[in-house]
Design a protein around this motif. Structure first.
Motif, mmCIF file in Angstrom:
data_model
loop_
_atom_site.group_PDB
_atom_site.id
_atom_site.type_symbol
_atom_site.label_atom_id
_atom_site.label_comp_id
_atom_site.label_asym_id
_atom_site.label_seq_id
_atom_site.Cartn_x
_atom_site.Cartn_y
_atom_site.Cartn_z
ATOM 1 N N THR A 43 31.058 -21.571 -10.555
ATOM 2 C CA THR A 43 31.065 -20.276 -9.886
ATOM 3 C C THR A 43 32.447 -19.619 -9.844
ATOM 4 O OG1 THR A 43 30.276 -21.790 -8.215
ATOM 5 C CG2 THR A 43 29.298 -19.618 -8.227
ATOM 6 N N GLU A 44 33.487 -20.408 -9.480
ATOM 7 C CA GLU A 44 34.812 -19.782 -9.323
ATOM 8 C C GLU A 44 35.316 -19.239 -10.651
ATOM 9 O OE1 GLU A 44 38.073 -21.980 -7.569
ATOM 10 O OE2 GLU A 44 36.759 -22.328 -5.838
ATOM 11 N N GLU A 45 35.206 -20.106 -11.677
ATOM 12 C CA GLU A 45 35.659 -19.720 -13.020
ATOM 13 C C GLU A 45 34.892 -18.493 -13.510
ATOM 14 O OE1 GLU A 45 35.570 -22.328 -16.756
ATOM 15 O OE2 GLU A 45 36.211 -23.597 -15.086
ATOM 16 N N ALA A 46 33.565 -18.547 -13.297
ATOM 17 C CA ALA A 46 32.726 -17.457 -13.780
ATOM 18 C C ALA A 46 33.089 -16.163 -13.052
ATOM 19 C CB ALA A 46 31.259 -17.797 -13.570
ATOM 20 N N ALA A 47 33.323 -16.264 -11.736
ATOM 21 C CA ALA A 47 33.646 -15.058 -10.962
ATOM 22 C C ALA A 47 34.965 -14.470 -11.453
ATOM 23 C CB ALA A 47 33.727 -15.386 -9.480
ATOM 24 N N ALA A 48 35.963 -15.332 -11.744
ATOM 25 C CA ALA A 48 37.261 -14.836 -12.211
ATOM 26 C C ALA A 48 37.085 -14.148 -13.560
ATOM 27 C CB ALA A 48 38.257 -15.985 -12.320
ATOM 28 N N ALA A 49 36.262 -14.734 -14.427
ATOM 29 C CA ALA A 49 36.080 -14.167 -15.762
ATOM 30 C C ALA A 49 35.333 -12.836 -15.694
ATOM 31 C CB ALA A 49 35.334 -15.149 -16.654
ATOM 32 N N ARG A 50 34.524 -12.665 -14.628
ATOM 33 C CA ARG A 50 33.711 -11.440 -14.536
ATOM 34 C C ARG A 50 34.404 -10.310 -13.797
ATOM 35 N NH1 ARG A 50 28.084 -11.961 -14.291
ATOM 36 N NH2 ARG A 50 28.093 -10.990 -12.248
ATOM 37 N N ALA A 51 35.441 -10.623 -13.004
ATOM 38 C CA ALA A 51 36.076 -9.573 -12.198
ATOM 39 C C ALA A 51 36.566 -8.452 -13.104
ATOM 40 C CB ALA A 51 37.252 -10.164 -11.412
ATOM 41 N N GLY A 52 36.159 -7.237 -12.802
ATOM 42 C CA GLY A 52 36.630 -6.071 -13.558
ATOM 43 C C GLY A 52 35.973 -5.906 -14.920
ATOM 44 N N ASN A 53 35.074 -6.811 -15.306
ATOM 45 C CA ASN A 53 34.453 -6.748 -16.634
ATOM 46 C C ASN A 53 33.248 -5.796 -16.606
ATOM 47 O OD1 ASN A 53 32.995 -7.140 -18.970
ATOM 48 N ND2 ASN A 53 33.458 -9.325 -19.093
ATOM 49 N N LEU A 54 33.421 -4.640 -17.251
ATOM 50 C CA LEU A 54 32.370 -3.609 -17.222
ATOM 51 C C LEU A 54 31.058 -4.109 -17.802
ATOM 52 C CD1 LEU A 54 34.411 -0.543 -18.519
ATOM 53 C CD2 LEU A 54 33.615 -0.957 -16.203
ATOM 54 N N LEU A 55 31.151 -5.018 -18.766
ATOM 55 C CA LEU A 55 29.930 -5.480 -19.429
ATOM 56 C C LEU A 55 29.176 -6.521 -18.601
ATOM 57 C CD1 LEU A 55 31.054 -5.644 -23.155
ATOM 58 C CD2 LEU A 55 29.257 -4.186 -22.185
ATOM 59 N N ALA A 56 29.793 -6.939 -17.484
ATOM 60 C CA ALA A 56 29.146 -7.967 -16.674
ATOM 61 C C ALA A 56 28.646 -7.400 -15.347
ATOM 62 C CB ALA A 56 30.124 -9.121 -16.424
#
Ligand code: HEM
Length: 361
Positions: A43-56
């Motif tokens: 969850t933490e890693e995924a949340a960091a990778a998704r922050a600000g990502n328009l496609l997510a």
């Protein structure tokens, strides 16, 4: 699917448009479903990778984030960037000329050009640009999400975080500083880094491979190449047709259904993965007649090479401008340009592309 998941593949133009027009029932805001079966959520890693990502993300979150970088791609901003883009193109053509003949068009022109243009857009310090472009090229040669790629990606995000931190105290020019100045209070550094990271990731590999593949397609269609040389004003329709015919982004991002839906007469339950084939939609006879033929005069209005709907490519005006500048400049500089070997198709990342394109002149 490679990870053992099942998905619906949507291929007709009408059906692809239906999916991409409906972000409520076909959502981008998911991650759980894309994990291999049995893998535990990170969850933490995924949340960091998704922050600000328009496609997510979906509207309204997507609308909030997208309006921040959008002004950087306005017609006025593109006009202002044109001289800088022309200069970068000339410098890369000089480099190509110095390195051959023969030379690898991917290494000398197609791979470095889009990243150098992106650094101009962002306002990355000049002193850092050549090295960053080299590193970006190396990253594209690594398998996505492999160990070395992950290390390079982490270093790149650290570099971006440092640029954001500096822009917070000492704003300069470029997209990065504008974002900090205008939206610095609304978004976290993590979101800003994610947003810029996506812009660079989405803007580099796509434009690089689109340029390589476009040149390759023209070299293998001598009638179309001669037509473009004889009538350079066709460049705008030629770029659109090449985008359609090549459709280098094979699928848009995967969607998950939020309700039962019907596409092309099939019922799909909620929580199912749906993928749109952009190449198939772009070769649907409903879009253009004789769709497998490359015809640089037709322009292919309504093609889906940049996607469709709310996630329509943010950088399309920049990609178009680059392609409209670089292709005529290349043909003018090298009137005898030709391929010396078959193209080396293949790419380790998200788009269809070329590892190398050996040319002579
Ligand atoms: C020829 C080059 C390019 C092609 C073929 C291309 C294609 C696409 C496609 C198909 C999408 C939609 C993906 C989806 O729906 O899942 C997209 C989205 C996006 N592209 Fe491009 N792109 C190109 C160049 C660029 C450039 C130069 C930039 C930035 C400088 C850029 C930034 C983006 C961003 C930020 C998104 C996400 C938009 C959103 O979710 O709202 N692209 N692109």
């Amino acid at each position: 699917m490679p990870m053992g998941l099942e998905a619906w593949l949507v291929t007709r133009l009408r059906d692809v448009r239906q999916v991409l027009d409906d972000p409520v029932r076909f959502s981008n805001a998911h991650d759980g479903l894309l994990r291999p079966a049995g893998a535990s959520p990170r969850t933490e890693e995924a949340a960091a990778a998704r922050a600000g990502n328009l496609l997510a993300c979906d509207p309204p979150e997507h609308t909030r984030l997208r309006r921040m970088p959008a002004p950087a791609f306005s017609a006025g901003r593109m006009r202002a960037m044109l001289p800088a883009v022309r200069q970068i193109v000339e410098e890369r053509l000089d480099a190509l000329e110095r390195s051959g003949p023969p030379a690898d068009l991917m290494a000398e022109l197609a791979l470095p050009l889009p990243s150098l243009v992106l650094y101009e857009l962002l306002g990355v310090p000049h002193a850092d640009r050549e090295e960053l472009a080299q590193r970006a090229g190396l990253m594209l040669a690594e398998p996505a999400a492999g160990d070395r790629w992950l290390q390079m990606q982490a270093r790149w995000r650290q570099y971006l975080a440092a640029l954001v931190a500096r822009a917070r105290t000492d704003p300069g020019t470029g997209l990065l500083s504008t974002l900090v100045r205008q939206h610095g209070q609304e978004v976290t550094t993590e979101e800003l880094v994610g947003m810029i990271d996506l812009v660079v990731l989405a803007g580099h590999e796509t434009t690089a491979h689109m340029l390589g593949m476009a040149v390759c397609a023209l070299l293998h269609h001598p009638d179309q190449l001669e037509l473009l040389r004889a009538r350079p004003h066709l460049i705008d329709t030629a770029v659109e047709e090449l985008l359609r015919w090549l459709s280098i982004v094979n699928s848009g991002s995967a969607k998950v259904t939020t309700a039962e839906v019907e596409i092309g007469g099939r019922r799909i339950g909620p929580g199912r993965l749906v993928i749109c084939s952009l190449p198939a939609a772009n070769r649907d006879p409903q879009l253009v007649a004789d769709p497998d033929r490359l015809d640089i005069t037709r322009g292919a209005p309504g093609h889906l090479a940049f996607g469709h709907g709310v996630h329509y490519c943010l950088g399309a005006p920049l990609a178009r401008m680059e392609l409209r500048v670089v292709i005529p400049a290349l043909l003018e500089r090298f009137p005898g340009l030709r391929a010396t070997a078959g193209p080396d198709f293949g790419n380790r990342h998200a788009v269809y592309g070329l590892r190398s394109l050996p040319v002579t002149w």
